[in-house]
Design an enzyme around this catalytic site. Structure first.
Site, PDB file in Angstrom:
ATOM      1  N   ASP A 110      -0.449  -5.393   9.607  1.00 15.98           N
ATOM      2  CA  ASP A 110      -1.463  -4.454   9.134  1.00 15.98           C
ATOM      3  C   ASP A 110      -2.699  -5.280   8.783  1.00 15.98           C
ATOM      4  O   ASP A 110      -2.711  -6.036   7.815  1.00 15.98           O
ATOM      5  CB  ASP A 110      -0.928  -3.701   7.903  1.00 15.98           C
ATOM      6  N   TRP A 115       0.866  -1.172   0.000  1.00 21.62           N
ATOM      7  CA  TRP A 115       0.000   0.000   0.000  1.00 21.62           C
ATOM      8  C   TRP A 115       0.911   1.233   0.000  1.00 21.62           C
ATOM      9  O   TRP A 115       1.819   1.327   0.839  1.00 21.62           O
ATOM     10  CB  TRP A 115      -0.854  -0.044   1.267  1.00 21.62           C
ATOM     11  N   LYS A 173     -13.276  -0.859   6.449  1.00 17.96           N
ATOM     12  CA  LYS A 173     -13.788  -1.706   5.366  1.00 17.96           C
ATOM     13  C   LYS A 173     -14.892  -2.630   5.868  1.00 17.96           C
ATOM     14  O   LYS A 173     -15.961  -2.688   5.291  1.00 17.96           O
ATOM     15  CB  LYS A 173     -12.670  -2.560   4.751  1.00 17.96           C
TER      16      LYS A 173
HETATM   17  C1  LMR Z   1      -6.764   1.801  -0.387  1.00 14.67           C
HETATM   18  O1  LMR Z   1      -5.708   1.139  -0.379  1.00 14.67           O
HETATM   19  O2  LMR Z   1      -7.309   2.158  -1.432  1.00 14.67           O
HETATM   20  C2  LMR Z   1      -7.429   2.142   0.907  1.00 14.67           C
HETATM   21  O3  LMR Z   1      -6.739   1.611   1.964  1.00 14.67           O
HETATM   22  C3  LMR Z   1      -7.722   3.582   1.040  1.00 14.67           C
HETATM   23  C4  LMR Z   1      -6.517   4.411   1.274  1.00 14.67           C
HETATM   24  O4  LMR Z   1      -6.499   5.136   2.270  1.00 14.67           O
HETATM   25  O5  LMR Z   1      -5.566   4.368   0.473  1.00 14.67           O
END
Ligand code: LMR
Length: 402
Positions: free
Chosen positions: A212, A131, A247
């Site tokens: 996470d 992420w 979520k």
């Molecule tokens: C995502 O990965 O799209 C979500 O976790 C929202 C974000 O805050 O990036």
């Protein structure tokens, strides 16, 4: 002038897409960027159990005074029950403390702040890919990051051997950030056997696990998705978990996340708590109340909890159905073999499309996805899937001809 030298930053790679999507005047556009669940009508609605809890809160609430620095104790208790399972000694045995933080992001940040402020470690190992926000959360808390390989692009699988080989270079005391389930962005999680190997390895190498856990219940189920965390807990006496109700409760804007820290004994845990409280106090003072009161109301009531689990299952099942449709339709349209999409977990599909193809999807078809090739399957529905499949097929064929 003070601010003249400020350079413009690029838009956020994920949230920036939603801003651009909203401005896009096309009607057949699709927002497959951000990890937000949309129903068959393309709407992100409030869950019924949440609405019901809010009605009750409206009547019962008598004060908007500050919450304790770490949030309501029962909120932390429920959060730990979900993470570790009702019967785990970590729920109320005293070795684990939980703090309400603003979203999973807040929990990650407070966790990293705590690590840095207490000089526990200088380095955090983060999966590649991950992420996008992980890197900047770690660095803004003062930690250095290293990357470990995660994804085997050829076989659309976990690059387990490479991951372990790279992690064996980590120094004693380094932090290893793991996605507890529904890996973002790849949707590929370790198998049970691999989790056991990871858990033992981290313990033997004296590395500090940080999990996470943003997607509990969005993959296979609340219990099933907790396998990784619970396996880490089995073999490691100390670790951190950031979890989120964004979520699984659809509470995105309420910023309801939890940082849980497990220590080796109760006495240590108390000292940890005293320091985490300072980290929270200096960052946000104390948490916002509404989200955690909703969660506490739902999880504390048998009827609402059952309703929540049904609604969560419905979201999960719809995503799985969309995965199957996407892969079938892509095959039928001649785009290629996308069978791997059904093996991925959670909201995302790591499509294998490259930056240029993702850009074409946006500019030519109004389809917004993350530059890494991540598609939010939870944004697909019966109405937009054909447009998306057609666009992907055309983009693949156009870029092949070059
Ligand atoms: C995502 O990965 O799209 C979500 O976790 C929202 C974000 O805050 O990036």
């Amino acid at each position: 002038m003070f601010f003249d030298r400020i350079e413009a930053a690029p838009a956020d790679p994920i949230l920036g897409l939603t801003e651009a999507y909203k401005k896009d005047p096309r009607t057949d556009k699709a927002n497959l960027g951000v990890g937000v669940y949309q129903n068959e009508e393309g709407k992100t609605v409030v869950l019924d159990c949440v609405k019901e809890a809010e009605k009750r809160l409206l009547v019962a609430e008598t004060s908007k005074s500050y919450l304790p620095i770490t949030g309501l104790p029962e909120f932390g208790l429920y959060a730990r029950e979900l993470v570790f399972g009702k019967d785990s000694e970590l729920v109320s045995g005293g070795r684990a403390i939980s703090c309400h933080c603003p979203g999973g992001t807040g929990a990650l940040r407070i966790g990293c702040d705590f690590i840095h402020q207490q000089n526990l470690s200088t380095t955090i190992w983060i999966s590649d890919p991950t992420w996008a926000n992980h890197y900047q959360i770690a660095t803004s808390a003062g930690l250095k990051f290293e990357r470990y390989p995660y994804y085997d692009r050829v076989n659309h699988n976990l690059a387990f051997d490479k991951m372990m080989e790279t992690l064996s270079q980590a120094k004693e005391g380094d932090v290893v950030l793991l996605h507890a389930c529904c890996h973002n962005p790849t949707g590929i999680d370790p198998t049970h056997e691999q989790w056991i190997m990871i858990a033992k390895f981290l313990s033997e190498k004296k590395l500090l696990p940080f999990l996470d856990f943003a997607y509990q219940g969005m993959g296979h189920g609340l219990e099933e998705d907790a396998y990784g965390v619970r396996t880490i807990a089995k073999y490691n006496r100390e670790f951190l978990v950031s979890s989120s109700f964004s979520k699984n409760f659809g509470l995105y804007s309420e910023r309801s996340g939890v940082l849980t820290i497990v220590s080796s004994d109760v006495e240590t845990s108390e000292r940890v708590l005293s320091q985490v409280k300072i980290a929270i106090r200096t960052a946000i003072s104390n948490p916002p109340a509404h989200g955690e009161k909703i969660v506490t109301t739902v999880l504390g009531d048998e009827h609402l909890r059952a309703k929540w689990e049904d609604e969560l299952k419905a979201m999960r099942d719809r995503i799985k159905h969309m995965r199957a449709m996407l892969s079938e339709k892509l095959k039928a349209s001649g785009a290629g073999d996308f069978d791997f999409i059904v093996k991925q977990n959670g909201m995302f599909s790591f499509s294998g499309l490259d930056k240029e193809q993702i850009e074409m999807l946006k500019t030519e078809y109004g389809i917004y996805a993350v530059g890494s090739g991540r598609i939010c399957v939870a944004g697909l529905n019966a109405k937009n899937i054909d447009h998306v499949v057609n666009a992907i097929t055309e983009v693949i064929s156009k870029t092949k001809k070059k």
